[in-house]
Motif scaffolding. Structure first.
Motif, PDB file in Angstrom:
ATOM      1  N   GLU A  84       0.795  -1.219   0.000  1.00 32.37           N
ATOM      2  CA  GLU A  84       0.000   0.000   0.000  1.00 32.37           C
ATOM      3  C   GLU A  84       0.833   1.277   0.000  1.00 32.37           C
ATOM      4  OE1 GLU A  84      -2.671  -0.233   3.248  1.00 32.37           O
ATOM      5  OE2 GLU A  84      -3.935  -1.781   2.341  1.00 32.37           O
ATOM      6  N   THR A  85       2.109   1.202   0.356  1.00 30.99           N
ATOM      7  CA  THR A  85       2.933   2.410   0.362  1.00 30.99           C
ATOM      8  C   THR A  85       3.281   2.859  -1.050  1.00 30.99           C
ATOM      9  OG1 THR A  85       5.044   1.212   0.425  1.00 30.99           O
ATOM     10  CG2 THR A  85       3.976   1.692   2.541  1.00 30.99           C
ATOM     11  N   SER A  86       3.119   1.973  -2.032  1.00 27.96           N
ATOM     12  CA  SER A  86       3.448   2.253  -3.438  1.00 27.96           C
ATOM     13  C   SER A  86       4.931   2.513  -3.661  1.00 27.96           C
ATOM     14  CB  SER A  86       2.628   3.440  -3.974  1.00 27.96           C
ATOM     15  OG  SER A  86       1.263   3.105  -4.013  1.00 27.96           O
ATOM     16  N   MET A  87       5.763   2.139  -2.700  1.00 33.54           N
ATOM     17  CA  MET A  87       7.205   2.209  -2.917  1.00 33.54           C
ATOM     18  C   MET A  87       7.605   1.066  -3.835  1.00 33.54           C
ATOM     19  SD  MET A  87       8.698   3.073   0.870  1.00 33.54           S
ATOM     20  CE  MET A  87      10.371   2.900   0.264  1.00 33.54           C
ATOM     21  N   GLN A  88       8.441   1.385  -4.807  1.00 34.11           N
ATOM     22  CA  GLN A  88       8.814   0.381  -5.797  1.00 34.11           C
ATOM     23  C   GLN A  88      10.262   0.589  -6.220  1.00 34.11           C
ATOM     24  OE1 GLN A  88       6.183   0.416  -9.146  1.00 34.11           O
ATOM     25  NE2 GLN A  88       6.996  -1.446 -10.049  1.00 34.11           N
ATOM     26  N   PHE A  89      10.987  -0.505  -6.343  1.00 29.89           N
ATOM     27  CA  PHE A  89      12.367  -0.468  -6.812  1.00 29.89           C
ATOM     28  C   PHE A  89      12.482  -1.385  -8.019  1.00 29.89           C
ATOM     29  CE2 PHE A  89      12.395   0.712  -2.422  1.00 29.89           C
ATOM     30  CZ  PHE A  89      13.368   1.683  -2.310  1.00 29.89           C
ATOM     31  N   ILE A  90      13.080  -0.876  -9.083  1.00 27.58           N
ATOM     32  CA  ILE A  90      13.239  -1.640 -10.315  1.00 27.58           C
ATOM     33  C   ILE A  90      14.726  -1.879 -10.540  1.00 27.58           C
ATOM     34  CG2 ILE A  90      12.845  -1.672 -12.805  1.00 27.58           C
ATOM     35  CD1 ILE A  90      10.475   0.227 -12.281  1.00 27.58           C
ATOM     36  N   VAL A  91      15.091  -3.135 -10.675  1.00 21.73           N
ATOM     37  CA  VAL A  91      16.491  -3.533 -10.808  1.00 21.73           C
ATOM     38  C   VAL A  91      16.710  -4.136 -12.186  1.00 21.73           C
ATOM     39  CG1 VAL A  91      18.371  -4.871  -9.798  1.00 21.73           C
ATOM     40  CG2 VAL A  91      16.466  -4.104  -8.347  1.00 21.73           C
ATOM     41  N   ASN A  92      17.608  -3.545 -12.947  1.00 18.85           N
ATOM     42  CA  ASN A  92      17.971  -4.083 -14.256  1.00 18.85           C
ATOM     43  C   ASN A  92      19.463  -4.394 -14.262  1.00 18.85           C
ATOM     44  OD1 ASN A  92      15.381  -3.707 -15.598  1.00 18.85           O
ATOM     45  ND2 ASN A  92      15.821  -1.524 -15.487  1.00 18.85           N
ATOM     46  N   ALA A  93      19.800  -5.637 -14.533  1.00 20.01           N
ATOM     47  CA  ALA A  93      21.207  -6.032 -14.617  1.00 20.01           C
ATOM     48  C   ALA A  93      21.588  -6.223 -16.077  1.00 20.01           C
ATOM     49  CB  ALA A  93      21.439  -7.328 -13.852  1.00 20.01           C
ATOM     50  N   ARG A  94      22.814  -5.902 -16.386  1.00 18.35           N
ATOM     51  CA  ARG A  94      23.306  -6.213 -17.733  1.00 18.35           C
ATOM     52  C   ARG A  94      23.403  -7.724 -17.878  1.00 18.35           C
ATOM     53  NH1 ARG A  94      27.375  -3.619 -21.365  1.00 18.35           N
ATOM     54  NH2 ARG A  94      28.979  -4.569 -20.076  1.00 18.35           N
ATOM     55  N   SER A  95      23.275  -8.207 -19.112  1.00 14.72           N
ATOM     56  CA  SER A  95      23.347  -9.649 -19.349  1.00 14.72           C
ATOM     57  C   SER A  95      24.703 -10.221 -18.958  1.00 14.72           C
ATOM     58  CB  SER A  95      23.052  -9.961 -20.819  1.00 14.72           C
ATOM     59  OG  SER A  95      23.966  -9.272 -21.666  1.00 14.72           O
ATOM     60  N   ALA A  96      25.733  -9.353 -18.921  1.00 15.98           N
ATOM     61  CA  ALA A  96      27.067  -9.800 -18.501  1.00 15.98           C
ATOM     62  C   ALA A  96      27.193  -9.839 -16.982  1.00 15.98           C
ATOM     63  CB  ALA A  96      28.137  -8.879 -19.078  1.00 15.98           C
ATOM     64  N   PHE A  97      26.154  -9.380 -16.265  1.00 15.02           N
ATOM     65  CA  PHE A  97      26.139  -9.345 -14.802  1.00 15.02           C
ATOM     66  C   PHE A  97      27.334  -8.576 -14.235  1.00 15.02           C
ATOM     67  CE2 PHE A  97      23.290 -12.770 -15.784  1.00 15.02           C
ATOM     68  CZ  PHE A  97      22.314 -12.686 -14.810  1.00 15.02           C
ATOM     69  N   ASP A  98      27.606  -7.425 -14.848  1.00 25.62           N
ATOM     70  CA  ASP A  98      28.705  -6.596 -14.362  1.00 25.62           C
ATOM     71  C   ASP A  98      28.242  -5.218 -13.895  1.00 25.62           C
ATOM     72  OD1 ASP A  98      27.982  -5.811 -16.887  1.00 25.62           O
ATOM     73  OD2 ASP A  98      30.001  -5.824 -17.734  1.00 25.62           O
TER      74      ASP A  98
END
Length: 277
Positions: A84-98
């Protein structure tokens, strides 16, 4: 080996009030992301090119009674949300995981009324840990920004990270570290094929200077793809928020009852790619 150094996000911890600690750590060699909640490793089956077709939207990999939800939304993307707080974190990693590309979305009221403190500052700008506000002129001075980042360096007592033995807080501290500052890097490679490659890779971007820095420091033109994806995402979010604003303007009777719309308009986004820590 290159003498060029920069700071990149490879791990982070999120604490929201009295809710569970969420820790992400990326391992380049193993090409994996380890997720911990309150220090405990979350066991899940990562999305792969073989099994992704079985998930129409995303895969819920963790949920608890405090409305903490963690989803894997693509092969290298995750979403952390707090009900309900509507806090959101979006995590995008490179395909090389670096490298990690981390964005957060917060209700504006939370930033205004919650007296936020931390490296990212508040709605009015950056603030040192002692409460002194960072002057606008400082925002273009790499040395000053580095010193600002150092002012928020954690201690063994304040660090939220879980460390696998025999590692500890001290394992990851290097007080002698200095990154290659933007202007120094540009002067070093100005007129070289590497500089030309960086400029060409980063053309037509909103923040081309940051992109050029990232490509120069790594000598990897594919890093520009993360910046391009971020620009694309920002256009999508801005368009969506504009549509919500228009809907409220056309239907004012719903403006006071549509809580979701209020939160959408109040979202504040920050793009963290290279940060000083």
């Amino acid at each position: 080996p290159s003498s060029d150094n920069a700071t990149a996000i490879v791990a982070f911890v999120i604490r929201n009030g009295n809710q569970s600690l969420v820790q992400f750590e990326m391992f380049r060699i193993q090409k994996m992301i380890e997720i911990r909640v309150n220090g405990r490793t979350i066991e899940y089956t990562p999305l792969t090119t073989e099994n992704i077709e079985f998930f129409t939207t995303s895969q819920l990999i963790y949920s608890d009674d405090h409305q903490l939800n963690i989803r894997q939304t693509s092969l290298t993307s995750f979403e952390i949300s707090y009900g309900e707080t509507s806090m959101q974190f979006i995590v995008n990693a490179r395909s090389a995981f670096d490298f990690l590309d981390l964005l957060f979305i917060l209700p504006r009221d939370l930033m205004k009324n919650g007296q936020p403190r931390g490296l990212m500052g508040d709605l009015d700008g950056l603030v040192y840990e002692n409460g002194t506000r960072v002057l606008s002129a400082t925002m273009t001075n790499d040395q000053s920004l580095f010193e600002y980042g150092e002012s928020w360096r954690t201690t063994s007592a304040t660090s939220l990270f879980y460390y696998n033995s025999p590692n500890s807080y001290a394992t990851y501290q290097n007080t002698k570290y200095r990154p290659a500052f933007h202007q120094t890097l540009l002067q070093k490679y100005n007129g070289t094929s590497r500089f030309t490659m960086a400029q060409q890779s980063c053309q037509n971007l909103k923040d081309s200077q940051r992109c050029v820095y990232d490509v120069l420091i790594t000598n990897d033109p594919t890093l520009s793809l993360m910046h391009k994806q971020f620009d694309t995402n920002m256009v999508t979010w801005e368009s969506y928020i504009k549509q919500v604003e228009e809907d409220i303007a056309n239907q004012p009777s719903k403006a006071t009852t549509n809580t979701i719309s209020k939160l959408l308009i109040g979202w504040a986004c920050a793009h963290l790619f290279f940060i000083f820590h």
